[in-house]
Design a protein around this motif. Structure first.
Motif, PDB file in Angstrom:
ATOM      1  N   GLY A  29       4.074 -19.489 -35.705  1.00 52.36           N
ATOM      2  CA  GLY A  29       3.842 -20.632 -36.289  1.00 52.36           C
ATOM      3  C   GLY A  29       4.358 -20.567 -37.814  1.00 52.36           C
ATOM      4  N   GLU A  30       4.873 -19.472 -38.181  1.00 50.61           N
ATOM      5  CA  GLU A  30       5.155 -19.389 -39.677  1.00 50.61           C
ATOM      6  C   GLU A  30       6.607 -19.230 -39.681  1.00 50.61           C
ATOM      7  OE1 GLU A  30       3.156 -19.410 -42.349  1.00 50.61           O
ATOM      8  OE2 GLU A  30       1.725 -19.872 -41.178  1.00 50.61           O
ATOM      9  N   GLY A  31       7.230 -19.147 -38.530  1.00 49.89           N
ATOM     10  CA  GLY A  31       8.787 -19.203 -38.331  1.00 49.89           C
ATOM     11  C   GLY A  31       9.478 -18.208 -38.067  1.00 49.89           C
ATOM     12  N   ASP A  32      10.330 -17.364 -38.511  1.00 49.40           N
ATOM     13  CA  ASP A  32      11.175 -16.352 -38.169  1.00 49.40           C
ATOM     14  C   ASP A  32      10.470 -15.100 -38.418  1.00 49.40           C
ATOM     15  OD1 ASP A  32      13.127 -14.238 -37.397  1.00 49.40           O
ATOM     16  OD2 ASP A  32      14.505 -15.134 -38.538  1.00 49.40           O
ATOM     17  N   ARG A  33      10.264 -14.146 -37.708  1.00 46.51           N
ATOM     18  CA  ARG A  33       9.396 -13.004 -38.073  1.00 46.51           C
ATOM     19  C   ARG A  33      10.071 -11.818 -38.055  1.00 46.51           C
ATOM     20  NH1 ARG A  33       4.791 -13.930 -41.154  1.00 46.51           N
ATOM     21  NH2 ARG A  33       3.457 -12.913 -40.000  1.00 46.51           N
ATOM     22  N   MET A  34      11.422 -11.820 -37.569  1.00 42.34           N
ATOM     23  CA  MET A  34      12.217 -10.727 -37.370  1.00 42.34           C
ATOM     24  C   MET A  34      12.417  -9.854 -38.721  1.00 42.34           C
ATOM     25  SD  MET A  34      13.257  -9.525 -34.584  1.00 42.34           S
ATOM     26  CE  MET A  34      14.594  -8.355 -33.991  1.00 42.34           C
ATOM     27  N   PRO A  35      12.816 -10.638 -39.855  1.00 44.58           N
ATOM     28  CA  PRO A  35      12.963 -10.006 -41.151  1.00 44.58           C
ATOM     29  C   PRO A  35      11.780  -9.007 -41.281  1.00 44.58           C
ATOM     30  CG  PRO A  35      13.824 -12.162 -41.394  1.00 44.58           C
ATOM     31  CD  PRO A  35      13.084 -12.130 -39.886  1.00 44.58           C
ATOM     32  N   ASP A  71      12.833 -15.651 -23.008  1.00 44.67           N
ATOM     33  CA  ASP A  71      12.090 -16.138 -24.146  1.00 44.67           C
ATOM     34  C   ASP A  71      10.591 -15.997 -23.510  1.00 44.67           C
ATOM     35  OD1 ASP A  71      13.959 -16.631 -25.617  1.00 44.67           O
ATOM     36  OD2 ASP A  71      13.923 -18.781 -25.372  1.00 44.67           O
ATOM     37  N   LEU A  72       9.740 -15.243 -24.090  1.00 43.23           N
ATOM     38  CA  LEU A  72       8.361 -15.048 -23.874  1.00 43.23           C
ATOM     39  C   LEU A  72       7.484 -15.712 -24.922  1.00 43.23           C
ATOM     40  CD1 LEU A  72       8.401 -11.095 -22.834  1.00 43.23           C
ATOM     41  CD2 LEU A  72       8.623 -13.071 -21.320  1.00 43.23           C
ATOM     42  N   SER A  73       6.726 -16.381 -24.684  1.00 40.78           N
ATOM     43  CA  SER A  73       5.691 -17.063 -25.544  1.00 40.78           C
ATOM     44  C   SER A  73       4.181 -16.830 -25.228  1.00 40.78           C
ATOM     45  CB  SER A  73       5.954 -18.768 -25.393  1.00 40.78           C
ATOM     46  OG  SER A  73       7.024 -18.906 -25.909  1.00 40.78           O
ATOM     47  N   ALA A  74       3.436 -16.566 -26.253  1.00 39.50           N
ATOM     48  CA  ALA A  74       1.967 -16.468 -26.129  1.00 39.50           C
ATOM     49  C   ALA A  74       1.359 -16.727 -27.392  1.00 39.50           C
ATOM     50  CB  ALA A  74       1.807 -14.951 -25.655  1.00 39.50           C
ATOM     51  N   ASN A  75      -0.032 -17.091 -27.176  1.00 39.46           N
ATOM     52  CA  ASN A  75      -0.757 -17.331 -28.405  1.00 39.46           C
ATOM     53  C   ASN A  75      -0.979 -15.836 -29.320  1.00 39.46           C
ATOM     54  OD1 ASN A  75      -3.559 -17.199 -29.763  1.00 39.46           O
ATOM     55  ND2 ASN A  75      -3.729 -19.217 -28.893  1.00 39.46           N
ATOM     56  N   TYR A  97      -0.014 -12.617 -37.344  1.00 38.86           N
ATOM     57  CA  TYR A  97       0.789 -13.688 -36.597  1.00 38.86           C
ATOM     58  C   TYR A  97      -0.260 -14.875 -36.340  1.00 38.86           C
ATOM     59  CZ  TYR A  97       3.709  -9.421 -36.148  1.00 38.86           C
ATOM     60  OH  TYR A  97       4.497  -8.472 -36.342  1.00 38.86           O
ATOM     61  N   GLN A  98       0.416 -16.160 -36.238  1.00 39.42           N
ATOM     62  CA  GLN A  98      -0.262 -17.199 -36.145  1.00 39.42           C
ATOM     63  C   GLN A  98       0.609 -18.141 -35.323  1.00 39.42           C
ATOM     64  OE1 GLN A  98      -2.730 -17.810 -38.420  1.00 39.42           O
ATOM     65  NE2 GLN A  98      -2.371 -15.706 -39.040  1.00 39.42           N
ATOM     66  N   GLY A  99      -0.258 -18.985 -34.529  1.00 41.27           N
ATOM     67  CA  GLY A  99       0.083 -20.097 -33.698  1.00 41.27           C
ATOM     68  C   GLY A  99       0.574 -19.447 -32.386  1.00 41.27           C
ATOM     69  N   THR A 100       2.025 -19.979 -32.104  1.00 42.63           N
ATOM     70  CA  THR A 100       2.393 -19.587 -30.754  1.00 42.63           C
ATOM     71  C   THR A 100       3.524 -18.607 -31.135  1.00 42.63           C
ATOM     72  OG1 THR A 100       2.087 -21.532 -29.491  1.00 42.63           O
ATOM     73  CG2 THR A 100       3.705 -20.109 -28.768  1.00 42.63           C
ATOM     74  N   VAL A 101       3.520 -17.163 -30.619  1.00 41.78           N
ATOM     75  CA  VAL A 101       4.596 -16.397 -30.698  1.00 41.78           C
ATOM     76  C   VAL A 101       5.495 -16.492 -29.671  1.00 41.78           C
ATOM     77  CG1 VAL A 101       4.929 -13.652 -31.028  1.00 41.78           C
ATOM     78  CG2 VAL A 101       3.017 -14.920 -32.060  1.00 41.78           C
ATOM     79  N   THR A 102       6.870 -16.359 -30.024  1.00 43.52           N
ATOM     80  CA  THR A 102       7.646 -16.340 -29.132  1.00 43.52           C
ATOM     81  C   THR A 102       8.742 -14.994 -29.292  1.00 43.52           C
ATOM     82  OG1 THR A 102       7.869 -18.901 -28.905  1.00 43.52           O
ATOM     83  CG2 THR A 102       9.795 -17.705 -28.220  1.00 43.52           C
TER      84      THR A 102
END
Length: 151
Positions: free
Chosen positions: A46-52, A124-128, A141-146
């Protein structure tokens, strides 16, 4: 002799027609597509790109899913993260109708992911986020994680 030739020709045509049947038996199921070793290539919440951020704490994540319904996720944490490299084992199920992949680690709760194949080798895998936080033992992690994983 003509009757025999006509019968042979009819039999040959019938055999070719049966051999060329384009039924669904040859299609690969989603469960079969999941079998193999996958590498995480993208990570968003939910916060955006978490790869970095993930790249700061880990060298990578790989998941292996077997045809017998077992999985193993390996997170190669960097020493500076304070975490040791970790392997998470368990079993999994695929519900193709619901487009759901459920991971069942030996401890904790099941982690239900919805999935969408981009290609046979990218999904793509998405979960809470609560489920993903439980899997990784964190609360960041927040919201939906993909997660995007590729073979």
């Amino acid at each position: 002799m003509r009757k025999l030739s006509a019968c042979c020709l009819a039999l040959a045509v019938a055999l070719v027609a049966i051999g060329c049947d384009s039924g669904t038996d040859d299609e690969t199921s989603d469960a079969e597509l999941f079998v193999g070793t996958w590498t995480m290539t993208a990570f968003e919440d939910g916060e955006g790109d978490r790869m970095p951020f993930f790249g700061q704490i880990a060298n990578g994540l790989t998941a292996t899913l077997t045809a017998s319904g077992e999985f193993s996720i390996f997170v190669d944490y960097k020493p500076a993260s304070g975490n040791d490299p970790t392997t998470i084992p368990g079993t999994y199920t695929v519900d193709e109708g619901a487009k759901s992949l459920v991971l069942s680690p030996p401890s904790g709760q099941n982690i239900p992911f919805s999935y969408e194949f981009q290609t046979d080798t990218s999904v793509d895998l998405s979960a809470n986020a609560a489920f993903v936080n439980g899997l990784f033992g964190t609360d960041i992690y927040q919201g939906t994680v993909t997660l995007t994983i590729e073979k």
